[in-house]
Design a protein around this motif. Sequence first.
Motif, PDB file in Angstrom:
ATOM      1  N   GLU A   2       0.825  -1.112   0.004  1.00 44.80           N
ATOM      2  CA  GLU A   2       0.071   0.098  -0.073  1.00 44.80           C
ATOM      3  C   GLU A   2       1.121   1.268  -0.085  1.00 44.80           C
ATOM      4  OE1 GLU A   2      -3.652   0.119   1.993  1.00 44.80           O
ATOM      5  OE2 GLU A   2      -2.970   1.913   3.118  1.00 44.80           O
ATOM      6  N   ARG A   3       0.442   2.368  -0.696  1.00 42.93           N
ATOM      7  CA  ARG A   3       1.110   3.546  -0.678  1.00 42.93           C
ATOM      8  C   ARG A   3       0.318   4.780  -0.141  1.00 42.93           C
ATOM      9  NH1 ARG A   3       2.767   4.044  -6.049  1.00 42.93           N
ATOM     10  NH2 ARG A   3       4.367   2.317  -5.510  1.00 42.93           N
ATOM     11  N   GLN A  43       5.039  13.706   1.596  1.00 44.59           N
ATOM     12  CA  GLN A  43       5.364  12.360   1.880  1.00 44.59           C
ATOM     13  C   GLN A  43       4.811  11.297   1.310  1.00 44.59           C
ATOM     14  OE1 GLN A  43       5.222  11.195   6.213  1.00 44.59           O
ATOM     15  NE2 GLN A  43       7.009   9.676   5.640  1.00 44.59           N
ATOM     16  N   VAL A  44       5.492  10.245   0.745  1.00 49.77           N
ATOM     17  CA  VAL A  44       5.102   9.009   0.381  1.00 49.77           C
ATOM     18  C   VAL A  44       5.339   7.981   1.312  1.00 49.77           C
ATOM     19  CG1 VAL A  44       5.341   7.523  -1.536  1.00 49.77           C
ATOM     20  CG2 VAL A  44       5.309   9.906  -2.199  1.00 49.77           C
ATOM     21  N   LEU A  45       4.658   7.085   1.621  1.00 53.97           N
ATOM     22  CA  LEU A  45       5.076   6.024   2.700  1.00 53.97           C
ATOM     23  C   LEU A  45       4.391   4.896   1.985  1.00 53.97           C
ATOM     24  CD1 LEU A  45       5.703   5.212   5.669  1.00 53.97           C
ATOM     25  CD2 LEU A  45       3.426   5.789   6.171  1.00 53.97           C
ATOM     26  N   GLU A  46       5.063   3.483   2.048  1.00 53.67           N
ATOM     27  CA  GLU A  46       4.790   2.480   1.492  1.00 53.67           C
ATOM     28  C   GLU A  46       5.305   1.182   2.156  1.00 53.67           C
ATOM     29  OE1 GLU A  46       6.495   3.294  -2.263  1.00 53.67           O
ATOM     30  OE2 GLU A  46       8.341   3.073  -1.696  1.00 53.67           O
ATOM     31  N   GLY A  47       4.388   0.102   2.087  1.00 56.68           N
ATOM     32  CA  GLY A  47       4.738  -1.172   2.840  1.00 56.68           C
ATOM     33  C   GLY A  47       3.727  -1.852   2.637  1.00 56.68           C
ATOM     34  N   ALA A  50      -3.186  10.554  -2.218  1.00 59.31           N
ATOM     35  CA  ALA A  50      -3.277   9.160  -2.941  1.00 59.31           C
ATOM     36  C   ALA A  50      -3.176   8.001  -1.807  1.00 59.31           C
ATOM     37  CB  ALA A  50      -2.277   9.045  -4.025  1.00 59.31           C
ATOM     38  N   ARG A  51      -4.057   7.117  -1.958  1.00 58.29           N
ATOM     39  CA  ARG A  51      -3.767   6.021  -1.073  1.00 58.29           C
ATOM     40  C   ARG A  51      -4.342   4.696  -2.245  1.00 58.29           C
ATOM     41  NH1 ARG A  51      -5.362   5.820   4.847  1.00 58.29           N
ATOM     42  NH2 ARG A  51      -4.719   3.862   5.311  1.00 58.29           N
ATOM     43  N   ARG A  52      -3.332   3.712  -2.263  1.00 57.17           N
ATOM     44  CA  ARG A  52      -3.537   2.679  -3.362  1.00 57.17           C
ATOM     45  C   ARG A  52      -2.823   1.483  -3.103  1.00 57.17           C
ATOM     46  NH1 ARG A  52      -2.221   6.158  -8.250  1.00 57.17           N
ATOM     47  NH2 ARG A  52      -1.679   7.873  -6.745  1.00 57.17           N
TER      48      ARG A  52
END
Length: 138
Positions: free
Chosen positions: A3-4, A49-53, A78-80
Amino acid sequence: MFERIAYVSRAAPGVGPREVYDIIRAAHNRNGALGLTGALVVLDGHFLQVLEGEPFRVDACFGRIAADPRHLALEVRARRHCEQRLFPGEWMALREQAQIEPGLLVAWGYEAGLPAARFDGDRLEAFVQACCGLAEAA
């Protein structure tokens, strides 16, 4: 499957370089253990910020960010779900204004706070990548 989340927020009054480094230090310690990656860009008193995991880990981390009084007017762009990370191996890259070429900001049509009408989630993610040297100018 990852998810990002990509968001913009305004730094609370009094948040300066020391507080930003505190954020990054905590992010490196926590994100490395949790397998989270991303980047934080600090420009004109705004956080991009971009956060992903893994989805449940991103949700938990983002919950802490949303409750953090250092962030004001937080706006998710964005949330995807995604197959690949944009920032593999970066527990949390940091770029501050002095580290970003002014020509890059001009090329992207940068405005403080990145107005949502011109910087939707896709464009915000690409802009953060470009600030980190991972994408070409717009």
